[in-house]
Design a protein around this motif. Structure first.
Motif, PDB file in Angstrom:
ATOM      1  N   PRO A 230       0.895  -1.001   0.066  1.00 43.63           N
ATOM      2  CA  PRO A 230       0.023   0.029   0.006  1.00 43.63           C
ATOM      3  C   PRO A 230       0.778   1.179  -0.129  1.00 43.63           C
ATOM      4  O   PRO A 230       1.916   1.196   0.844  1.00 43.63           O
ATOM      5  CB  PRO A 230      -0.698  -0.011   1.245  1.00 43.63           C
ATOM      6  CG  PRO A 230      -0.383  -1.384   1.923  1.00 43.63           C
ATOM      7  CD  PRO A 230       0.792  -1.940   1.065  1.00 43.63           C
ATOM      8  N   PRO A 231       0.706   2.452  -0.732  1.00 46.37           N
ATOM      9  CA  PRO A 231      -0.604   2.570  -1.621  1.00 46.37           C
ATOM     10  C   PRO A 231      -1.046   1.754  -2.783  1.00 46.37           C
ATOM     11  O   PRO A 231      -1.589   2.397  -3.529  1.00 46.37           O
ATOM     12  CB  PRO A 231      -0.619   4.006  -1.462  1.00 46.37           C
ATOM     13  CG  PRO A 231       0.601   4.441  -1.766  1.00 46.37           C
ATOM     14  CD  PRO A 231       1.302   3.375  -0.915  1.00 46.37           C
ATOM     15  N   PHE A 232       0.020   1.175  -3.350  1.00 48.80           N
ATOM     16  CA  PHE A 232      -0.146   0.430  -4.715  1.00 48.80           C
ATOM     17  C   PHE A 232      -1.299  -0.438  -4.588  1.00 48.80           C
ATOM     18  O   PHE A 232      -1.215  -1.380  -3.759  1.00 48.80           O
ATOM     19  CB  PHE A 232       1.177   0.020  -5.135  1.00 48.80           C
ATOM     20  CG  PHE A 232       2.284   0.868  -5.368  1.00 48.80           C
ATOM     21  CD1 PHE A 232       2.116   2.100  -5.994  1.00 48.80           C
ATOM     22  CD2 PHE A 232       3.354   0.739  -4.708  1.00 48.80           C
ATOM     23  CE1 PHE A 232       3.043   2.968  -6.350  1.00 48.80           C
ATOM     24  CE2 PHE A 232       4.499   1.699  -4.902  1.00 48.80           C
ATOM     25  CZ  PHE A 232       4.294   2.904  -5.669  1.00 48.80           C
ATOM     26  N   SER A 285       9.785   2.657   4.382  1.00 51.17           N
ATOM     27  CA  SER A 285       8.685   1.818   4.382  1.00 51.17           C
ATOM     28  C   SER A 285       8.689   0.753   5.901  1.00 51.17           C
ATOM     29  O   SER A 285       9.674   0.660   6.367  1.00 51.17           O
ATOM     30  CB  SER A 285       8.437   1.042   3.317  1.00 51.17           C
ATOM     31  OG  SER A 285       9.738   0.138   3.070  1.00 51.17           O
ATOM     32  N   ILE A 286       7.604   0.478   6.242  1.00 52.37           N
ATOM     33  CA  ILE A 286       7.332  -0.555   7.282  1.00 52.37           C
ATOM     34  C   ILE A 286       6.857  -1.831   6.641  1.00 52.37           C
ATOM     35  O   ILE A 286       5.811  -1.858   6.198  1.00 52.37           O
ATOM     36  CB  ILE A 286       6.549  -0.028   8.224  1.00 52.37           C
ATOM     37  CG1 ILE A 286       6.765   1.347   8.977  1.00 52.37           C
ATOM     38  CG2 ILE A 286       6.221  -0.983   9.589  1.00 52.37           C
ATOM     39  CD1 ILE A 286       8.017   1.382   9.925  1.00 52.37           C
ATOM     40  N   HIS A 287       7.794  -2.933   6.888  1.00 48.92           N
ATOM     41  CA  HIS A 287       7.442  -4.153   6.490  1.00 48.92           C
ATOM     42  C   HIS A 287       6.627  -4.961   7.543  1.00 48.92           C
ATOM     43  O   HIS A 287       7.276  -5.153   8.786  1.00 48.92           O
ATOM     44  CB  HIS A 287       8.624  -5.120   5.901  1.00 48.92           C
ATOM     45  CG  HIS A 287       9.399  -4.248   4.853  1.00 48.92           C
ATOM     46  ND1 HIS A 287      10.054  -5.117   3.868  1.00 48.92           N
ATOM     47  CD2 HIS A 287       9.777  -3.121   4.575  1.00 48.92           C
ATOM     48  CE1 HIS A 287      10.566  -4.346   3.111  1.00 48.92           C
ATOM     49  NE2 HIS A 287      10.697  -3.012   3.326  1.00 48.92           N
ATOM     50  N   VAL A 288       5.537  -5.558   7.574  1.00 46.17           N
ATOM     51  CA  VAL A 288       4.977  -6.260   8.459  1.00 46.17           C
ATOM     52  C   VAL A 288       4.933  -7.848   7.759  1.00 46.17           C
ATOM     53  O   VAL A 288       4.601  -8.021   6.526  1.00 46.17           O
ATOM     54  CB  VAL A 288       3.673  -6.268   8.877  1.00 46.17           C
ATOM     55  CG1 VAL A 288       3.068  -6.923   9.972  1.00 46.17           C
ATOM     56  CG2 VAL A 288       3.585  -4.602   9.333  1.00 46.17           C
ATOM     57  N   PHE A 302       4.494  -1.010   3.925  1.00 45.87           N
ATOM     58  CA  PHE A 302       3.657   0.191   4.229  1.00 45.87           C
ATOM     59  C   PHE A 302       4.557   1.154   3.393  1.00 45.87           C
ATOM     60  O   PHE A 302       5.208   1.797   4.462  1.00 45.87           O
ATOM     61  CB  PHE A 302       3.114   0.174   5.468  1.00 45.87           C
ATOM     62  CG  PHE A 302       1.944  -0.722   5.847  1.00 45.87           C
ATOM     63  CD1 PHE A 302       0.641  -0.405   5.676  1.00 45.87           C
ATOM     64  CD2 PHE A 302       2.367  -1.980   6.546  1.00 45.87           C
ATOM     65  CE1 PHE A 302      -0.406  -1.450   5.780  1.00 45.87           C
ATOM     66  CE2 PHE A 302       1.449  -2.607   6.860  1.00 45.87           C
ATOM     67  CZ  PHE A 302       0.094  -2.560   6.668  1.00 45.87           C
ATOM     68  N   LEU A 303       4.580   1.772   2.454  1.00 46.44           N
ATOM     69  CA  LEU A 303       4.953   2.795   1.862  1.00 46.44           C
ATOM     70  C   LEU A 303       4.798   4.162   2.208  1.00 46.44           C
ATOM     71  O   LEU A 303       4.290   5.222   1.544  1.00 46.44           O
ATOM     72  CB  LEU A 303       5.135   2.578   0.459  1.00 46.44           C
ATOM     73  CG  LEU A 303       5.894   1.417  -0.286  1.00 46.44           C
ATOM     74  CD1 LEU A 303       5.222   1.227  -1.608  1.00 46.44           C
ATOM     75  CD2 LEU A 303       7.197   1.486  -0.138  1.00 46.44           C
TER      76      LEU A 303
END
Length: 317
Positions: A230-232, A285-288, A302-303
């Motif tokens: 996101p947001p893609f 970004s945050i990677h989960v 999450f970009l």
């Protein structure tokens, strides 16, 4: 002690669980913090008239839930890309961020745990896949489900809080549970690593990204891994397309990316920094990471550099 000062002392311990509650309702950590702030302000203003007619915790949940339901009026649900359609197997697919969707946001574990409601159900309900399913429920059904199954209020307490009847609460709860069972993953499909396993997974993932080590990444990913960003709106399904996308469009030379382990939505997470043209490492970004039976099942990136402050990270390092 003046009433307002007494309120501040008595209400402070409930802040983390109220943030978690508002986040479950809204799907946004930014909005959750704003509404908890509003809840405490309204509670402070009305505390003299409160007179302990109900438990303070219940009263705060009433204020917070009312604020959440009001905020959700005429607002589209928050989603993740995988909830919008089929995944792409084309790593060259166009990434178009011109989307009207409201995106689900990650929440740092540090904001929500430990709390008085820190039980298995409460933790499970914050996982990204379950959060995405919760957002599919009508707002009042969502409130009933969260208040009954997560916060563990009685039907009578929820009925009073929502100004309805216990029978209506039980009926709404039954529908919400049935719908959530259709939408959310089963416990068997989720992997909850212990602390040592989580740290080892994060260390391997960070090292693979920082070193652009495709062999190491390949070993970490399930065959049916998903990659969302996101947001893609476009997302990728399958180990080969995901790896091809990462190799061509995401990874960089060693030294250009720094990965900092953290935790979000009770899952392993990473804060990614990238080196800019001026040499500074900037928030990216945050990677989960969602674990599966045979490795990482989903990477949700999450970009949004604006999330870093919520995680306690600087915008540059």
């Amino acid at each position: 002690m003046p009433a307002q000062e007494d309120f501040i002392a008595q209400a402070a311990p409930f802040r983390a669980e109220l943030i978690a509650h508002c986040y479950r309702m809204l799907g946004s950590v930014h909005d959750a913090e704003d509404l908890v702030q509003e809840t405490y302000l309204n509670g402070w203003r009305g505390y003299q008239a409160f007179e302990e007619r109900a438990a303070l915790r219940t009263w705060l949940y009433r204020i917070a839930t009312t604020a959440c339901l009001r905020a959700l009026q005429n607002r589209a649900r928050r989603v993740l890309p995988a909830g919008l359609g089929d995944g792409s197997i084309d790593p060259d697919a166009a990434l178009d961020a011109a989307s009207t969707h409201e995106w689900l946001e990650p929440i740092p574990d540090a904001l929500t745990f430990p709390t008085p409601e820190d039980n298995v159900t409460a933790r499970q309900s914050l996982r990204l896949a379950v959060m995405a399913a919760l957002q599919e429920l009508p707002a009042r059904q969502r409130a009933v489900l969260i208040l009954r199954d997560v916060v563990q209020f009685s039907a009578a307490e929820v009925a009073e809080l929502l100004e309805t009847t216990p029978a209506a609460v039980n009926s709404s709860l039954q529908r919400a549970r049935a719908r959530l069972a259709e939408l959310s993953p089963t416990e068997e499909s989720l992997s909850e690593p212990d602390d040592a396993e989580r740290r080892a997974l994060l260390d391997r993932y960070c090292a693979a990204f920082e070193n652009a080590d495709m062999a190491a990444l390949t070993a970490l990913l399930q065959a049916d891994v998903k990659l969302e960003m996101p947001p893609f709106p476009v997302w990728f399904a399958g180990r080969e397309p995901v790896l091809r996308f990462l190799a061509a469009r995401a990874l960089a030379k060693p030294g250009e990316i720094a990965m900092i382990p953290t935790a979000a939505n009770t899952q392993p997470a990473v804060a990614e920094y990238r080196r800019g043209a001026d040499g500074a490492m900037r928030a990216h970004s945050i990677h989960v990471l969602t674990g599966g039976a045979d490795g990482i099942a989903t990477i949700t990136v999450f970009l949004d550099p604006g999330l870093f402050s919520r995680f306690g990270f600087p915008s540059c390092r």
